[in-house]
Write an enzyme that holds these catalytic residues in place. Structure first.
Site, mmCIF file in Angstrom:
data_model
loop_
_atom_site.group_PDB
_atom_site.id
_atom_site.type_symbol
_atom_site.label_atom_id
_atom_site.label_comp_id
_atom_site.label_asym_id
_atom_site.label_seq_id
_atom_site.Cartn_x
_atom_site.Cartn_y
_atom_site.Cartn_z
ATOM 1 N N ASP A 140 11.266 -32.066 -39.132
ATOM 2 C CA ASP A 140 12.215 -31.615 -38.240
ATOM 3 C C ASP A 140 11.833 -31.040 -37.164
ATOM 4 O O ASP A 140 10.659 -31.149 -36.907
ATOM 5 C CB ASP A 140 13.173 -30.759 -39.233
ATOM 6 N N HIS A 141 12.661 -30.524 -36.447
ATOM 7 C CA HIS A 141 12.660 -29.856 -35.281
ATOM 8 C C HIS A 141 12.541 -28.334 -35.549
ATOM 9 O O HIS A 141 13.637 -27.769 -35.339
ATOM 10 C CB HIS A 141 13.022 -30.010 -33.992
ATOM 11 N N GLN A 295 18.425 -30.348 -37.668
ATOM 12 C CA GLN A 295 18.662 -31.524 -38.364
ATOM 13 C C GLN A 295 18.137 -32.911 -37.795
ATOM 14 O O GLN A 295 18.942 -33.702 -37.554
ATOM 15 C CB GLN A 295 20.342 -31.420 -38.245
ATOM 16 N N HIS A 296 17.123 -32.546 -37.329
ATOM 17 C CA HIS A 296 16.661 -34.050 -36.611
ATOM 18 C C HIS A 296 15.602 -34.568 -37.628
ATOM 19 O O HIS A 296 14.355 -34.597 -37.073
ATOM 20 C CB HIS A 296 15.916 -33.704 -35.185
ATOM 21 N N ILE A 297 16.083 -34.822 -38.706
ATOM 22 C CA ILE A 297 15.032 -35.481 -39.649
ATOM 23 C C ILE A 297 14.500 -36.773 -39.247
ATOM 24 O O ILE A 297 15.230 -37.764 -38.964
ATOM 25 C CB ILE A 297 15.979 -35.641 -40.931
#
Length: 374
Positions: A140-141, A295-297
């Site tokens: 993720d980030h 939420q940048h999976i």
């Protein structure tokens, strides 16, 4: 003077417009961005792309959408081809859907969950998981941030919520020492957050009005968006706990390694410089232990050229199942410092074109096929 002018004028930082799926002009029957500052949770005029738009387009093209369907298992034949998807309806009745080509596109968490749930005597670790790669390399980030009050009115909340960022720390020799990152400046209105904070602190009356105006006009927030490495121990697997349908829940294993943490500490130097140049006061750093998710999976279904180190090939085809394709941010094998959605959409479009060209049916390339050039 707006925030972008301030960044360019006061420092020699290159400020770039963020890559976003937002109309700048009328397109596809949807209007251009009107600056409502409501991009999260949803654009009120559909100027911003979302999955529902693609669903509507699919329905117009003749796709049948089955709602209230909780898919819990994929079936395969003796050759490993997928032959059916089983799902529960809301009353937990089981339904079976057959097909020629199957695409799993349930994001980087639910997709590996479904593959792991679909284990059998032939595929004891789950589908597409001969080499135990499904669910691994979860990324993720992670972000840390600084909030402060500028020395002049900036009035966040006019226009889109995510307008621009500074990207000079995304690449360089420093990558050998610490994680790269971008610096994001929020443009989300401060009124809601400031109101809640003041009420929680018991501030009312004229003092409330004065402090709310000050916060709304001058409060700034800058955060890091840190690139993380694809560690195999960061992963999604199945929990012992079950959901309301009796299906094992997905479980995340995730840790911030030293490389990423050093990137966070380097980012704090930028935070301090930004606050100094903007006459910042009332500095509030996030804690070293408080990394926000974005939420940048990425990862968990990584594409690659080596079946022992990846889940699918460059077109998203699962190595172990010739008619099973994966479309998700999860197929991206690295995270970089940019958001993952548009990259995943580009890869999914390529996967779709590959299938439409006749590469999705039972008569496919042999198990040991050679990858085409990307």
């Amino acid at each position: 003077m707006d925030i972008i002018d301030l960044l360019i004028w006061k420092w020699n930082y290159k400020v770039l417009a963020n890559t976003v799926a937002r109309n700048s002009r009328s397109f596809d029957g949807r209007p251009p961005c009107g600056g409502a500052n409501n991009c999260q949770p949803i654009c009120p005029i559909d100027a911003q792309y979302h999955g529902g738009i693609a669903v509507q387009q699919a329905l117009k093209a003749g796709v049948k959408l089955q709602i209230h369907a909780n898919v819990f298992q994929l079936e395969h034949d003796a050759q490993g081809r997928i032959v059916a998807a089983n799902y529960y309806d809301v009353d937990k009745n089981v339904h079976r859907v057959t097909g020629k080509t199957f695409i799993v596109a349930a994001n980087g968490i639910e997709s590996p969950r479904l593959l792991l749930l679909s284990k059998s005597d032939k595929f004891k670790r789950g589908l597409a998981n001969e080499y135990d790669q499904v669910g691994r390399h979860l990324m993720d980030h992670p972000s840390t941030s600084l909030s402060f009050d500028a020395d002049e009115d900036v009035w966040l909340g006019r226009g889109p919520q995510s307008p621009s960022s500074i990207n000079h720390m995304r690449d360089g020799a420093f990558r050998a020492e610490h994680a790269p990152y971008r610096l994001d400046f929020t443009n989300i209105s401060r009124v809601d957050g400031a109101t809640n904070a003041l009420l929680k602190a018991g501030v009312y009356g004229q003092e409330f009005a004065d402090k709310l105006r000050h916060a709304a006009a001058r409060e700034m927030n800058v955060k890091t968006v840190l690139e993380v490495l694809p560690h195999p121990d960061n992963r999604i697997d199945l929990a012992d706990e079950k959901d309301s349908m009796g299906i094992p829940k997905p479980r995340a294993h995730y840790h911030i390694d030293d490389y990423t943490f050093r990137g966070h500490k380097r980012g704090q130097q930028d935070f301090a410089r930004i606050a100094e140049l903007m006459g910042g006061s009332n500095l509030r750093y996030s804690k070293d232990t408080d990394f926000a998710n974005n939420q940048h999976i990425c990862g968990t279904l990584s594409m690659g050229a080596d079946r022992k180190l990846s889940v699918c090939d460059q077109y998203g085809r699962a190595w172990d199942h010739e008619n099973l394709f994966l479309a998700s941010t999860g197929v991206l094998p690295t995270s970089a410092t940019c958001n993952s959605t548009l990259n995943a959409i580009a890869v999914a479009l390529r996967t779709g074109a590959h299938i439409i060209a006749g590469n999705g049916g039972p008569a496919m390339l042999p198990r040991s096929h050679t990858l085409d050039k990307a």
